[in-house]
Design a protein around this motif. Structure first.
Motif, PDB file in Angstrom:
ATOM      1  N   MET A  73       8.843   1.837 -41.795  1.00 55.46           N
ATOM      2  CA  MET A  73       9.265   3.059 -42.092  1.00 55.46           C
ATOM      3  C   MET A  73       8.228   4.161 -42.094  1.00 55.46           C
ATOM      4  SD  MET A  73      11.690   4.999 -43.112  1.00 55.46           S
ATOM      5  CE  MET A  73      12.698   3.620 -43.786  1.00 55.46           C
ATOM      6  N   GLU A  74       8.085   5.179 -41.269  1.00 51.94           N
ATOM      7  CA  GLU A  74       7.238   6.190 -41.116  1.00 51.94           C
ATOM      8  C   GLU A  74       7.147   7.392 -42.130  1.00 51.94           C
ATOM      9  OE1 GLU A  74       4.150   7.986 -39.924  1.00 51.94           O
ATOM     10  OE2 GLU A  74       4.492   6.230 -38.873  1.00 51.94           O
ATOM     11  N   LEU A  75       6.003   7.155 -42.774  1.00 48.01           N
ATOM     12  CA  LEU A  75       6.072   8.032 -43.925  1.00 48.01           C
ATOM     13  C   LEU A  75       4.922   9.176 -44.158  1.00 48.01           C
ATOM     14  CD1 LEU A  75       6.870   5.228 -46.687  1.00 48.01           C
ATOM     15  CD2 LEU A  75       8.337   7.183 -45.825  1.00 48.01           C
ATOM     16  N   GLY A  76       4.186   9.155 -42.927  1.00 52.85           N
ATOM     17  CA  GLY A  76       3.156  10.256 -42.783  1.00 52.85           C
ATOM     18  C   GLY A  76       3.530  11.589 -43.097  1.00 52.85           C
ATOM     19  N   ASP A  77       4.832  11.929 -42.565  1.00 52.71           N
ATOM     20  CA  ASP A  77       5.357  13.323 -42.851  1.00 52.71           C
ATOM     21  C   ASP A  77       5.899  13.419 -44.437  1.00 52.71           C
ATOM     22  OD1 ASP A  77       6.538  15.600 -41.778  1.00 52.71           O
ATOM     23  OD2 ASP A  77       8.497  14.972 -41.933  1.00 52.71           O
ATOM     24  N   LEU A  78       6.068  12.449 -45.018  1.00 56.92           N
ATOM     25  CA  LEU A  78       6.446  12.662 -46.513  1.00 56.92           C
ATOM     26  C   LEU A  78       5.371  12.221 -47.567  1.00 56.92           C
ATOM     27  CD1 LEU A  78      10.188  10.788 -46.086  1.00 56.92           C
ATOM     28  CD2 LEU A  78       9.519  13.128 -46.319  1.00 56.92           C
ATOM     29  N   LEU A  79       4.725  11.461 -47.148  1.00 56.50           N
ATOM     30  CA  LEU A  79       3.492  11.077 -47.900  1.00 56.50           C
ATOM     31  C   LEU A  79       2.132  11.371 -47.668  1.00 56.50           C
ATOM     32  CD1 LEU A  79       4.569   7.536 -49.156  1.00 56.50           C
ATOM     33  CD2 LEU A  79       4.838   9.567 -50.274  1.00 56.50           C
ATOM     34  N   GLY A  80       1.817  12.033 -46.572  1.00 55.83           N
ATOM     35  CA  GLY A  80       0.565  12.584 -46.237  1.00 55.83           C
ATOM     36  C   GLY A  80       0.170  11.789 -44.940  1.00 55.83           C
ATOM     37  N   PRO A  81      -1.148  12.266 -44.557  1.00 56.28           N
ATOM     38  CA  PRO A  81      -1.485  11.575 -43.114  1.00 56.28           C
ATOM     39  C   PRO A  81      -2.207  10.307 -43.203  1.00 56.28           C
ATOM     40  CG  PRO A  81      -2.982  13.309 -44.334  1.00 56.28           C
ATOM     41  CD  PRO A  81      -1.658  13.639 -44.727  1.00 56.28           C
ATOM     42  N   ASP A  82      -2.689  10.042 -44.780  1.00 60.95           N
ATOM     43  CA  ASP A  82      -3.215   8.592 -44.866  1.00 60.95           C
ATOM     44  C   ASP A  82      -1.820   7.535 -44.737  1.00 60.95           C
ATOM     45  OD1 ASP A  82      -5.451   9.443 -45.769  1.00 60.95           O
ATOM     46  OD2 ASP A  82      -5.024   9.293 -47.863  1.00 60.95           O
ATOM     47  N   TYR A  83      -0.489   7.869 -44.501  1.00 65.76           N
ATOM     48  CA  TYR A  83       0.605   6.986 -44.467  1.00 65.76           C
ATOM     49  C   TYR A  83       0.571   7.142 -43.243  1.00 65.76           C
ATOM     50  CZ  TYR A  83       0.508   6.170 -49.602  1.00 65.76           C
ATOM     51  OH  TYR A  83      -0.116   5.968 -50.730  1.00 65.76           O
ATOM     52  N   ARG A  84       0.463   8.157 -42.113  1.00 70.92           N
ATOM     53  CA  ARG A  84       0.876   8.104 -40.656  1.00 70.92           C
ATOM     54  C   ARG A  84       0.631   6.661 -40.107  1.00 70.92           C
ATOM     55  NH1 ARG A  84       1.653  11.663 -36.338  1.00 70.92           N
ATOM     56  NH2 ARG A  84       1.066  10.927 -34.536  1.00 70.92           N
ATOM     57  N   GLY A  85       1.560   6.216 -39.389  1.00 68.26           N
ATOM     58  CA  GLY A  85       1.713   4.932 -38.671  1.00 68.26           C
ATOM     59  C   GLY A  85       2.180   3.857 -39.667  1.00 68.26           C
ATOM     60  N   SER A  86       2.784   4.275 -40.817  1.00 68.53           N
ATOM     61  CA  SER A  86       3.229   3.089 -41.751  1.00 68.53           C
ATOM     62  C   SER A  86       4.361   2.502 -41.131  1.00 68.53           C
ATOM     63  CB  SER A  86       3.562   3.599 -42.971  1.00 68.53           C
ATOM     64  OG  SER A  86       4.738   4.617 -42.923  1.00 68.53           O
TER      65      SER A  86
END
Length: 506
Positions: A161-174
């Protein structure tokens, strides 16, 4: 009448019966081995050393996994591995379900090594499956001198699940954390398999269905380069990935079904799974849980990396089954206009054009038969063919097959649907589940001997070969030699020529 099952129901049915007689311990002796994280104690079953539930990493929600912690004393590696969170299927898993699920299993010969290693990735649409499924137990490989490793990886929203857009750049590529788990597991195997008499220089990555697609994605990941020497892709491919925009769109849908992005880190696993189900039902495409091209872990579509000559030019075994889509698409749906939820890789505009072209090219097929053939090619046949051609054009040795062996009984009698290759590959066809699902029995043992034997020879470092198979030359774009795995296996030259030309023209 032929009917279809979803992946979860299919996996549950196949796991109902244990592998007959092969995994029962009869006064088995305990074994203790030193890994880099601590001592593990396994067991011996029917002359095979078995170690289950070894932790290779630590998962944190929506973050990259860390290496396993060192432990004191001796870890009991005789119980089942944990299970990645997923909705229940037809049969319960033996292992405990939880986010802390990064465990692997090892089946190893009792003879001295170093033995080649098969690292097998389970299927299940990246939302179901387990490393401990009896169907993929590695005992028959170990009996033939090959160490078999199966590993859990995070599934569904927790792994893809890609969450960089929702949780911030630290989660990009999740959305690539499931793949990162597999890379971590491969690093563990490379560092520790020598203690189990394995050869870290001879690791073959392999998988079927989502596992095969994940093998293709690992070939697309620079971080995995050097961790494997060979690859085997069964009913997979190298293009079932999201763009960043698609991944973000699905993540927003998932967050909506969960009740808001602010609940992503605090929601319980049951709530995550409920939202997964709702988001999947509302998503207008097949296979929503997939890696993302993020420009970092996955710099481009894996097929494009192969085509560009940037992927390792390792030997590859690859192929698919003749009637893959029969497992998923019942006759009533197959005879109706194609729905987006049945399509994995192509746009609906292109699918409509392909449907018209199939009608012209194969006028004797009924509408349902045409759709089964088209969707089999769309998700499995053509993606595997494209990987084979691109890899071979770069000079890598490729061996291609098509499984056309007709299931002798069950609801898919006379067909070669999705998953039929797995009991042959693992030589686990004589189980209650296999008898009921595909009608397999001792009569079908020659095909198990052929496919399992060919994989064993390939993993050992040679050409895929086995008794009952003709000489199997490499696949090249000029000749397109393909092994037809039928009741009487034969070598075919460009057996998909008409269909391939149809796809290339559109």
């Amino acid at each position: 009448m032929v009917y279809a099952l979803d992946r979860r129901a299919m996996l549950g049915l196949l796991a109902i019966a244990p592998v007959a007689g092969r995994l029962r311990a009869a006064g088995a002796a305990k074994l203790t081995i030193a890994t880099r994280h601590g001592m593990v104690r396994g067991r011996v079953e029917d002359g095979i050393r078995v170690f289950t539930g070894i932790p290779y990493g630590r998962a944190a929600r929506f973050r990259p996994a860390l290496e396993a912690r060192n432990w004191q004393g001796v870890l009991d590696a005789t119980g089942p591995a944990s299970v990645a969170p997923q909705l229940p299927g037809m049969a319960p898993f033996a292992g405990r379900m939880g986010e802390d699920c990064l465990h692997l299993n090892i089946w190893a010969p009792t003879t001295a090594g170093p033995h080649p290693v098969l690292f097998y990735i389970h299927g299940g649409a990246n939302e179901t499956g387990w490393s401990g499924e009896p169907l993929i137990a590695g005992d028959r490989f170990a009996a033939d001198g090959v160490i078999c490793v199966t590993a859990n990886y995070r599934l569904g929203a927790l792994g893809f699940m890609e969450l960089g857009d929702l949780l911030g750049p630290d989660y990009r590529g999740s959305a690539n954390h499931g793949l990162r788990d597999l890379v971590l597991a491969l690093r563990w195997v490379r560092a520790n398999i020598g203690a189990f008499d394995g050869d870290p220089r001879r690791i073959t990555i392999a998988g079927e269905s989502a596992g095969g697609k994940n093998v293709g994605s690992l070939i697309g990941m620079p971080a995995a380069d050097g961790l494997y020497a060979r690859a085997a892709i069964f009913s997979g491919g190298g293009q079932t990935v999201h763009s960043m925009e698609q991944a973000q769109e699905f993540a927003r849908l998932f967050a909506e079904k969960l009740g808001g992005a602010d609940r992503l880190l605090s929601a319980g696993v049951d709530q995550i799974l409920t939202a997964q189900k709702a988001a999947k039902a509302a998503w207008p495409h097949n296979f929503p849980f997939r890696p993302v091209v993020d420009g970092a872990a996955l710099p481009m579509v894996p097929l494009d990396r192969i085509r560009a000559g940037l992927a390792p030019r390792i030997p590859m075994l690859i192929g698919s089954n003749a009637d893959e889509s029969r497992l998923f698409l019942p006759p009533a749906m197959a005879g109706a206009p194609l729905a987006p939820q049945s399509v994995a890789n192509e746009s609906m505009d292109r699918v409509a054009a392909l449907d018209r072209a199939y009608a012209r090219t194969f006028p004797d097929l009924s509408e349902a038969e045409r759709h089964w053939r088209l969707l089999t090619a769309e998700e499995y046949g053509m993606p595997c063919l494209r990987v084979a051609e691109a890899h071979a054009r770069n000079g890598a040795p490729v061996w291609r097959y098509r499984l056309t062996y007709p299931a002798p009984g069950g609801p898919f009698k006379g067909l070669a649907p999705h998953v039929l290759d797995v009991p042959f590959t693992f030589d686990h066809l004589q189980t209650q589940g296999m008898a009921g699902f595909f009608g397999l029995s001792a009569v079908d043992q020659p095909m198990a001997d052929a496919l399992h034997g060919a994989v064993v020879h390939f993993v050992r470092g040679g050409v895929p070969m086995a008794r009952g198979l003709p000489v199997w030359p490499t696949y090249t774009p000029e000749r397109r030699a393909t092994m037809d795995l039928d009741t009487t296996p034969s070598l075919q030259i460009d057996p998909d020529g008409k269909e391939r030309a149809l796809w290339d023209a559109l």
